[in-house]
Design a protein around this motif. Structure first.
Motif, mmCIF file in Angstrom:
data_model
loop_
_atom_site.group_PDB
_atom_site.id
_atom_site.type_symbol
_atom_site.label_atom_id
_atom_site.label_comp_id
_atom_site.label_asym_id
_atom_site.label_seq_id
_atom_site.Cartn_x
_atom_site.Cartn_y
_atom_site.Cartn_z
ATOM 1 N N HIS A 52 6.816 75.107 5.339
ATOM 2 C CA HIS A 52 7.379 73.958 5.997
ATOM 3 C C HIS A 52 6.420 72.762 5.933
ATOM 4 O O HIS A 52 6.766 71.672 5.512
ATOM 5 N N GLN A 53 5.182 73.077 6.294
ATOM 6 C CA GLN A 53 4.225 71.975 6.346
ATOM 7 C C GLN A 53 3.766 71.532 4.972
ATOM 8 O O GLN A 53 3.355 70.397 4.783
ATOM 9 N N LEU B 70 5.485 70.903 2.579
ATOM 10 C CA LEU B 70 6.418 69.905 2.066
ATOM 11 C C LEU B 70 6.129 68.496 2.573
ATOM 12 O O LEU B 70 6.728 67.550 2.121
ATOM 13 N N LEU B 71 5.237 68.395 3.512
ATOM 14 C CA LEU B 71 4.996 67.076 4.107
ATOM 15 C C LEU B 71 4.311 66.147 3.107
ATOM 16 O O LEU B 71 3.305 66.498 2.511
ATOM 17 N N VAL C 260 6.568 80.843 7.220
ATOM 18 C CA VAL C 260 7.653 79.868 7.320
ATOM 19 C C VAL C 260 7.132 78.477 7.700
ATOM 20 O O VAL C 260 7.290 77.543 6.937
ATOM 21 N N PRO C 261 6.449 78.355 8.818
ATOM 22 C CA PRO C 261 5.945 77.028 9.152
ATOM 23 C C PRO C 261 4.958 76.509 8.110
ATOM 24 O O PRO C 261 4.870 75.316 7.893
ATOM 25 N N ASP D 88 4.502 61.275 5.620
ATOM 26 C CA ASP D 88 4.924 62.088 6.755
ATOM 27 C C ASP D 88 3.744 62.424 7.648
ATOM 28 O O ASP D 88 3.832 62.393 8.867
ATOM 29 N N ARG E 278 1.498 81.254 23.808
ATOM 30 C CA ARG E 278 0.966 81.648 22.526
ATOM 31 C C ARG E 278 1.675 82.914 22.063
ATOM 32 O O ARG E 278 1.962 83.097 20.902
ATOM 33 N N ARG F 111 3.743 83.779 9.708
ATOM 34 C CA ARG F 111 3.291 82.388 9.685
ATOM 35 C C ARG F 111 3.761 81.643 8.451
ATOM 36 O O ARG F 111 3.607 80.441 8.361
ATOM 37 N N PHE G 8 0.256 72.943 13.506
ATOM 38 C CA PHE G 8 -1.115 72.449 13.384
ATOM 39 C C PHE G 8 -2.028 73.193 14.342
ATOM 40 O O PHE G 8 -1.580 73.678 15.380
ATOM 41 N N ALA H 30 -3.468 65.851 11.298
ATOM 42 C CA ALA H 30 -2.677 66.243 10.145
ATOM 43 C C ALA H 30 -3.545 66.971 9.124
ATOM 44 O O ALA H 30 -3.753 66.501 8.021
ATOM 45 N N PRO H 31 -4.079 68.113 9.487
ATOM 46 C CA PRO H 31 -4.952 68.810 8.562
ATOM 47 C C PRO H 31 -4.135 69.600 7.556
ATOM 48 O O PRO H 31 -2.929 69.755 7.710
ATOM 49 N N PRO I 189 -3.422 75.841 7.792
ATOM 50 C CA PRO I 189 -4.524 76.776 7.992
ATOM 51 C C PRO I 189 -4.683 77.672 6.771
ATOM 52 O O PRO I 189 -3.709 78.266 6.313
ATOM 53 N N PRO I 190 -5.873 77.746 6.210
ATOM 54 C CA PRO I 190 -6.072 78.513 4.981
ATOM 55 C C PRO I 190 -6.047 80.009 5.239
ATOM 56 O O PRO I 190 -6.437 80.463 6.295
ATOM 57 N N VAL J 196 9.781 62.963 8.076
ATOM 58 C CA VAL J 196 9.471 63.498 9.395
ATOM 59 C C VAL J 196 10.122 62.657 10.481
ATOM 60 O O VAL J 196 10.676 63.166 11.460
ATOM 61 N N LEU K 289 13.984 69.170 5.813
ATOM 62 C CA LEU K 289 12.747 68.910 5.096
ATOM 63 C C LEU K 289 12.918 69.251 3.614
ATOM 64 O O LEU K 289 12.488 68.497 2.738
#
Lengths: 326, 294
Positions: free
Chosen positions: A31-32, A34-35, A27-28, A39, A324, A25, B109, A13-14, A17-18, B197, B191
């Motif tokens: 998305h992330q 908001l975790l 959107v996700p 979560d 990919r 990219r 991730f 759960a990093p 990506p900076p 989650v 979300l």
């Protein structure tokens, strides 16, 4: 075994990506972002627990096999583990009368499966794809063996091959003492006898894979080819078969892996005695046989692993490259 | 489209169609012959076949061999053993692999690809590559009071664990592909609305995966039921064996009575045949869903 997996959980759960936020990219990423912490913990556990189990039982043991291949060990206590370098392999390659026959049989197994049941399965699939009546019934008949355990298939075929009570010898009158054809015991025959049973099962499997592949062929291709006046064979050869390329790849990989994994049928038939040795049988004999030579057995497993990797790695590379991109 | 094609070729093709049906019917019958032969052998009394030979007209056909095989060898007990292994193994495999698939397919991730690769590759390894250390590991792990043997070795739990570990590689791969095809907006909206989650997984994604789960479940049930190898090496007590390896013992005991062995083998195959006939569509779509399976 836990070190490998514990490193995975924090990594699991990093932070997103900076940098390099291409529009695609974003959107996700949003998305992330908001975790919540909770979560992230949930996600870590969701991926972490299955990974621990899988890695511990599959990967740690696979690597342990490699390590043990360079040792001798009688299995009693850890202090009896002795490092012997390549000795196990040397003995295996030069001094084991069963090793090279086993390698040869594994290769024969693959060649036989790719030459007979695979084209036959393709042929049956093409016939069944012609929108004929009773297609389901025919399919079921060809597919039934695939549903059954290979152990059960071994017993069913023994009723056919048995020297004095079997179907074949009874039919051809070779069931009298002195006239025996020993399908199971004769080292020149038994591998082929088993391969017929294996092919019987493999054909149905191939048929289903090809049927699925044929369903994916664009109907307009067939139509165009019919309009151009191509006959059935020409259409198949020049239009249909080339579009089955992805299916062919899968079929090739499946068949190689089946050939390397082959075990149950042979074990039920004659436990891999003379004429039917396989690498898988040699490994297993070191565990359930009376001699427990763990390092030596692991060396055979490593040979099996190396051969499989030749198939597995290119296959995974191509599959995951596609993913990919997707 | 097909109408144009068939209309075009219908008239000249008629005799060819009949020929095709004859060919397919003949081949199908030949394909079933080994099973029909087993059935015929199983239905004849041992005394009769030992006198007249197996290739002979029957005086009498009975189901006695089936009942004898079932009772004499205690097959009911081994069926129960198999169920105790297969049911938890299938359910837990689906549960765990769907969580992994959710993780790698719905988020971005950096380790996703590597994680999925670990699972997929693990399932492609031949079982014999891992069996020797696994066998030793199972002997090392003491579970007094939890399993009958007091160890992971020779226990149903041990078989359940290796089935889960091994098959989750395949299921994770298939489910990840499936989940990736679900629209991203679904989970995004949830979300933004503040759903956790877990809720996203359990209430949104998982219900949508029902077709894939059904297909995988059918496939897994048949594979795990049919397993011979893991049970052969990891179970030593006859009592604890699942049905397929118990059959191996049965044939050792009654090796002269082929009729009984034939009956036993067919009885062993019945549950998978039932599953197949009931869930044919799921089974076949499962196979092709994961055509990459080895």
């Amino acid at each position: 075994m836990s070190s490998e997996t514990t490193t995975k959980i924090p990594e699991a759960a990093p932070a997103p990506p900076p940098g390099a936020a291409t529009p695609k990219r974003r959107v996700p990423q949003g998305h992330q972002r908001l975790l919540t912490r909770r979560d992230r913990l949930t996600l870590g556990l969701m991926a972490g627990l299955p990974t621990i189990l899988h890695v511990a039982l599959v990967w740690v043991t696979a690597f342990a096999s490699i390590a043990l291949a360079f040792t001798t060990w009688d299995g009693i206590g850890f202090d009896s583990i002795k490092w012997v370098g390549f000795d196990n392999f040397k003995e295996l390659f030069t001094n084991n009368p069963q090793f090279w026959p086993a390698v040869e049989h594994n290769i024969i197994w693959f060649v036989a499966l790719i030459l007979i049941p695979t084209p036959l399965g393709l042929f049956l699939a093409v016939q069944l794809d012609k929108q004929i009546r009773f297609s389901r019934v025919y399919q079921t008949a060809f597919f039934l063996p695939v549903v059954m355990s290979l152990a059960v298939i071994g017993f069913v075929w023994q009723l056919i091959y048995n020297p004095d009570t079997g179907l074949i010898n009874s039919l051809i009158g070779a069931n009298e003492p002195g006239h025996y054809i020993d399908w199971i015991g004769d080292p020149d025959l038994n591998l082929w006898a088993i391969l017929i049973a294996a092919s019987w099962r493999h054909t149905g499997y191939m048929m289903i894979l090809y049927l699925a592949g044929l369903k994916g062929v664009d109907p307009s291709l067939r139509e165009a080819s019919a309009l151009d006046g191509a006959n059935e064979w020409q259409t198949f050869k020049n239009v249909i078969f080339p579009t089955l390329r992805p299916t062919n790849t899968v079929v090739l990989v499946v068949t190689i892996i089946e050939a390397l994994r082959a075990f149950d049928l042979v074990f039920v038939f004659n436990k891999g005695a003379e004429g039917t040795e396989l690498l898988s049988i040699l490994v297993t004999n070191n565990i359930i046989g009376e001699s427990s030579r763990i390092g030596y057995g692991s060396a055979i497993a490593v040979v099996l692993l190396l051969i499989s990797l030749v198939v597995i790695i290119p296959y995974l590379v191509s599959t995951f490259r596609k993913e990919r991109r997707a | 489209m097909s109408t144009t094609v068939t209309a075009k070729v219908r008239t000249p093709v008629r005799p060819a169609r009949i020929l095709l049906h004859l060919f397919l019917a003949g081949t199908s019958l030949a394909w079933l012959a080994p099973l029909l032969w087993a059935l015929y052998s199983a239905m004849r009394p041992y005394a009769e076949t030992s006198e007249k030979g197996y290739v002979s007209w029957p005086d009498k056909l009975t189901l006695d061999n089936f009942t004898n095989a079932f009772t004499q060898s205690d097959m009911g007990h081994y069926f129960v053993n198999t169920m105790l292994i297969a049911v938890p193994a299938v359910l837990v495999t689906l549960f765990l692999s769907s969580m992994v698939a959710f993780y790698v397919s719905r988020f971005d991730f950096r380790i996703n690809l590597a994680l999925l690769l670990v699972f997929t590759a693990g399932n492609l390894l031949p079982q014999q590559v891992i069996i020797t250390p696994l066998y030793r590991l199972y002997l090392l792990i003491d579970l007094p009071g939890i399993t009958m043997s007091g160890k992971l070795y020779d226990s149903a739990l041990g078989l359940v664990l290796i089935h889960i570990a091994f098959q989750s590689g395949f299921c994770a791969f298939v489910l990840a592909n499936y989940m990736r095809s679900l629209p991203h907006e679904l989970t995004e909206a949830a979300l933004v609305d503040g759903a956790s989650v877990w809720r996203m997984y359990w209430q949104i994604v998982l219900p949508l995966c029902r077709p894939a789960m059904a297909a995988l479940g059918t496939l897994l049930s048949i594979w795990i039921y049919n397993d011979f190898f893991w049970a052969l090496v990891l179970i030593s007590t006859g009592e604890n064996m699942p049905i397929t390896s118990a059959l191996n013992n049965l044939s050792g005991q009654y090796f002269t009575d082929n009729n009984l062995v034939a009956a036993g083998a067919l009885l062993t195959a019945i549950p998978t045949l039932i599953v197949y006939f009931l869930l044919q569509r799921q089974f076949v779509s499962g196979l092709t869903l994961g055509a990459n399976k080895g």
